[in-house]
Write a protein that holds these residues in place. Structure first.
Motif, PDB file in Angstrom:
ATOM      1  N   UNK A 145       0.050 134.775  89.533  1.00 24.05           N
ATOM      2  CA  UNK A 145       1.281 134.066  89.904  1.00 24.05           C
ATOM      3  C   UNK A 145       2.272 134.950  90.647  1.00 24.05           C
ATOM      4  N   UNK A 146       1.936 136.209  90.893  1.00 24.89           N
ATOM      5  CA  UNK A 146       2.843 137.089  91.630  1.00 24.89           C
ATOM      6  C   UNK A 146       3.076 136.543  93.034  1.00 24.89           C
ATOM      7  N   UNK A 147       4.338 136.369  93.390  1.00 23.35           N
ATOM      8  CA  UNK A 147       4.684 135.862  94.715  1.00 23.35           C
ATOM      9  C   UNK A 147       4.790 134.360  94.821  1.00 23.35           C
ATOM     10  N   UNK A 148       4.588 133.629  93.721  1.00 22.16           N
ATOM     11  CA  UNK A 148       4.644 132.161  93.786  1.00 22.16           C
ATOM     12  C   UNK A 148       6.021 131.665  94.187  1.00 22.16           C
ATOM     13  N   UNK A 149       7.050 132.473  93.985  1.00 26.24           N
ATOM     14  CA  UNK A 149       8.392 132.076  94.396  1.00 26.24           C
ATOM     15  C   UNK A 149       8.468 131.820  95.904  1.00 26.24           C
ATOM     16  N   UNK A 150       7.669 132.555  96.677  1.00 23.07           N
ATOM     17  CA  UNK A 150       7.640 132.331  98.128  1.00 23.07           C
ATOM     18  C   UNK A 150       7.034 130.974  98.457  1.00 23.07           C
ATOM     19  N   UNK A 151       6.051 130.559  97.672  1.00 23.36           N
ATOM     20  CA  UNK A 151       5.432 129.246  97.853  1.00 23.36           C
ATOM     21  C   UNK A 151       6.447 128.140  97.595  1.00 23.36           C
ATOM     22  N   UNK A 152       7.170 128.245  96.488  1.00 24.60           N
ATOM     23  CA  UNK A 152       8.166 127.226  96.163  1.00 24.60           C
ATOM     24  C   UNK A 152       9.275 127.192  97.206  1.00 24.60           C
ATOM     25  N   UNK A 153       9.675 128.350  97.674  1.00 23.22           N
ATOM     26  CA  UNK A 153      10.722 128.401  98.705  1.00 23.22           C
ATOM     27  C   UNK A 153      10.266 127.667  99.957  1.00 23.22           C
ATOM     28  N   UNK A 154       9.025 127.902 100.362  1.00 28.54           N
ATOM     29  CA  UNK A 154       8.513 127.241 101.566  1.00 28.54           C
ATOM     30  C   UNK A 154       8.401 125.734 101.376  1.00 28.54           C
ATOM     31  N   UNK A 155       7.912 125.297 100.212  1.00 30.62           N
ATOM     32  CA  UNK A 155       7.721 123.864  99.970  1.00 30.62           C
ATOM     33  C   UNK A 155       9.049 123.131  99.889  1.00 30.62           C
ATOM     34  N   UNK A 156      10.029 123.707  99.211  1.00 28.07           N
ATOM     35  CA  UNK A 156      11.321 123.026  99.081  1.00 28.07           C
ATOM     36  C   UNK A 156      12.119 123.070 100.383  1.00 28.07           C
ATOM     37  N   UNK A 157      11.820 124.036 101.234  1.00 27.25           N
ATOM     38  CA  UNK A 157      12.463 124.057 102.549  1.00 27.25           C
ATOM     39  C   UNK A 157      12.071 122.831 103.366  1.00 27.25           C
ATOM     40  N   UNK A 158      10.865 122.313 103.137  1.00 30.32           N
ATOM     41  CA  UNK A 158      10.417 121.112 103.847  1.00 30.32           C
ATOM     42  C   UNK A 158      11.187 119.879 103.420  1.00 30.32           C
ATOM     43  N   UNK A 159      11.869 119.949 102.266  1.00 30.20           N
ATOM     44  CA  UNK A 159      12.678 118.823 101.784  1.00 30.20           C
ATOM     45  C   UNK A 159      14.145 119.008 102.144  1.00 30.20           C
TER      46      UNK A 159
END
Length: 719
Positions: A145-159
């Motif tokens: 799970x290291x770095x998953x914060x970058x995934x969430x940041x990218x996904x929520x940016x689309x909203x």
């Protein structure tokens, strides 16, 4: 030795050779040759002649296991979390051919919580060492799970959420795994932009190395948890976890499936995929809708979102809710939930199978593939305790089930504690353990690499004491000892019951084991720099925790019977904290300063520094806010800086108010104490731990000093 094409080096050979260099040094490592071994399942063969070792294996992890088995069986050396590397071998011992095959398909590793309680501040050097340990011990399926914060940041940016809103939602870096599980948001932050980018790079590097060994990492997935800004315009329900409010989407809302897919796509973009995704939408929170069909609807939406982004997706879920909230998760509810998911689309981790095996209750999870996992450790507590004798039989029983587990796993909330327990579990991925006493003798010999028979005798003393809890539940909600307990006047009435519950063995046996370890360390101080030093500290903690319990009980009972504080007994009780702190300070990983310095290594600017210090101090002490008792001291550690500082100070406050509590028992005295304890907690969050004790000796010296003061006389062992 049978193998594939001897001229064709396996794809994983360079990766395992790199491990060998780190473990053995470059000269000895160059005497190892790796070739492919054909065959179904995971297996290996090794043979050593004239100082050269040949390893044939089906995959990189099996080759690493072969190397470790060779070192253990032929060289009498193992590689643990705290082994000093490279090992001191100068040549490789000859060995006839030896074969091995895995008992299960996979070795699972980690728990979401582990990433908060052990490795939130790790760098690449820490991770490289850990991945080597994983490979040597047969881990093929690590949670990553290291770095998953970058995934969430990218996904929520689309909203259309802005950067500041997203980073505020993600919260503090030390609490990210709980954010990923949907337990909290926006707490102890904000998260810095530099942290997100640097950990995206670190996460990718971790995954690259794990995959190079042939591991199949499990990546996080959407749990339904969303920022309040999204919840306000969607169909969403409010949840509470330990006093933290969060919002979760209704699975009927189309946004649920969309977000699940977007997060998975971002995950694949940044980190690739092995088609395994961990999501726990009900981890410690009852579903927001009591309709028995609701969990199935959540399952359908979760899986649909995963498959929209990855048609080969398999959902990995922890069975923990079925144990933690069993009043809600009745057999019918669990069965209905499991039946809503195709068998080939879910893998279930039976998280606490060594104590509460859910696979027996749910008939091997209705045909789903599942993992037998050992949890043991909650919050990273440093207490040495485990039911060693119960583990082999528990594993063997599971493997004999009609639908046996496809893997064995280590699901501790924190690593670096009770290594004997986790080594025992990991060993059974490849080897059956029919005789625990024989296994323990080999473990001790290999752990230290050398040393007298006194070490084995000492460990059998530990097996008869702290590692034989006789079916007792090992859980933070139970009494864990006075040293890390939050003081209270109202709890004094049950002091004797608490102290008695924690002592199920003969203290003299534990004292003898401790002294034997000290004697070896005094004669071989280099040995104490490695695993022996860790074990010395753990056994010292075990003995001194019970000393503190006894001295506290004496202080309470003499104060109550006399109607006034028993000052000599109280002074003796408080001195235990100071003396133990000195011993702990002699081993760096048992100091709060070590933990704090790792956190500060990620500070890119003063604002980062403030958040990192707060997170490092908060999660080990009050956990949440200082006015909430719900998780206070959950991650209590016997660390220098805490024991002689924070914990001792709290008990001194208790002692100062004891006269009033005895004279006028009631709520007023307790309320006043709790207010003072909150003030002390706030001061710790601002100022941090006390400095290390001055004029420290080495660990052997400090251990002997402590033993002489508290365990040298027979009467001292009457705990």
């Amino acid at each position: 030795m049978s193998s594939g094409d001897p001229e064709q080096a396996p794809q994983w050979a360079d990766t395992v050779r790199g491990l060998a260099h780190r473990v053995l040094g470059p000269v000895v490592a160059e005497s190892i040759r790796f070739v492919t071994r054909d065959g179904a399942g995971r297996g290996y063969e090794y043979e050593a002649r004239d100082g050269a070792l040949t390893v044939a294996a089906t995959d990189g992890v099996s080759a690493s296991v072969a190397l470790h088995h060779y070192l253990r069986e032929r060289c009498g050396l193992s590689v643990g979390w705290d082994t000093v590397l490279p090992l001191g071998l100068t040549t490789l011992t000859d060995s006839p051919p030896r074969r091995g095959s895995a008992r299960v398909q996979d070795g699972y590793y980690f728990n979401f919580c582990t990433f908060s309680y052990t490795m939130p501040y790790w760098d690449w050097a820490d991770w490289e060492r850990e991945i080597d340990w994983m490979a040597l011990h047969g881990i093929t399926m690590p949670l990553a799970i290291t770095g998953h914060e970058a995934v969430l940041h990218a996904a929520y940016s689309l909203l259309d959420l802005d950067d500041q809103t997203i980073r505020g939602f993600l919260g503090g870096p030390g609490y990210l795994p709980f954010q990923f599980m949907g337990c909290l948001d926006g707490f102890a932050g904000p998260l810095s932009a530099s942290w997100i980018e640097r950990h995206r790079e670190l996460g990718a590097r971790v995954l690259d190395r794990e995959r190079a060994f042939g591991m199949t990492p499990i990546l996080p997935a959407f749990t339904g948890h969303v920022p309040p800004e999204i919840a306000a315009s969607s169909r969403a329900g409010r949840r509470d976890w330990q006093g933290f409010e969060t919002w979760v989407l209704d699975p009927a809302d189309p946004l649920y499936e969309r977000l699940s897919a977007e997060i998975t796509r971002a995950q694949i973009k940044f980190f690739g995929t092995d088609h395994r995704y961990a999501a726990d939408p009900f981890i410690e929170m009852i579903p927001v809708d009591a309709d028995p069909a609701f969990p199935g609807a959540v399952a359908a939406a979760t899986l649909a979102g995963l498959r929209a982004a990855d048609p080969d997706a398999v959902w990995v879920m922890q069975a923990w809710p079925f144990s933690y909230q069993r009043d809600f998760w009745t057999d019918d509810r669990v069965t209905a939930f499991l039946d809503a998911i195709p068998d080939d689309r879910m893998l279930i981790a039976d998280l606490w199978a060594e104590y509460d095996p859910l696979w027996e209750r749910f008939e091997q999870f209705s045909g789903k593939p599942w993992l037998w996992c050992a949890l043991l450790n909650f919050g990273g507590r440093t207490d040495p305790v485990a039911d060693l004798r119960g583990v082999p039989a528990s594993v063997d029983t599971a493997l004999a089930a009609p639908n046996p587990p496809t893997g064995l796993g280590l699901s501790m909330e924190a690593t670096r504690n009770n290594p004997v327990f986790f080594e025992l579990v990991a060993d059974q991925i490849w080897n059956q353990v029919p005789d625990l006493d024989a296994w323990l003798d080999a473990f001790v010999t290999q752990r230290y690499g050398r040393g007298p028979a006194a070490l084995r005798t000492a460990w059998h003393g530990l097996l008869d004491t702290v590692y034989d809890p006789r079916g007792r539940r090992i859980y933070p909600a139970q009494f864990n000892g006075i040293l890390t307990a939050k003081p209270s006047y109202t709890r004094m009435a049950q002091a004797r019951a608490d102290v008695t519950q924690a002592l199920w063995y003969e203290p003299a046996v534990l004292a003898q084991a401790w002294e034997r370890l000290i004697e070896v360390a005094e004669h071989d101080r280099d040995l104490a720099n490695g695993p022996l030093g860790h074990d010395l500290v753990e056994v010292g903690i075990a003995f001194m925790a019970r000393v503190a319990d006894r001295y506290y009980l004496d202080a309470v009972e003499r104060s109550v019977s006399g109607g006034t504080p028993a000052l000599p007994e109280i002074a003796r009780f408080l001195r235990v904290f100071e003396d133990l702190d000195r011993m702990l300070a002699a081993r760096p990983e048992y100091t709060f300063q070590h933990w704090e310095s790792k956190a500060l290594s990620w500070a890119a600017d003063p604002a980062d520094r403030d958040v990192l210090l707060d997170n490092a101090r908060r999660i080990i002490t009050v956990w949440g806010t200082t006015d909430s008792p719900l998780l206070d001291d959950y991650a209590g550690r016997h660390w220098s800086g805490l024991v002689g500082g924070y914990y001792r100070d709290r008990w001194e406050l208790w002692a100062r108010g004891l006269d009033r509590a005895l004279a006028t028992p009631g709520a007023a005295s307790e309320a006043d104490l709790q207010e003072q304890l909150r003030d002390r907690a706030e001061a710790f969050l601002r100022e941090g731990p006390a400095p290390a004790p001055a004029d420290l000796g080495d660990l052997a010296t400090e251990s002997r000093r402590l033993f002489t003061a508290y365990a040298a006389q027979p009467s001292d062992n009457d705990l």
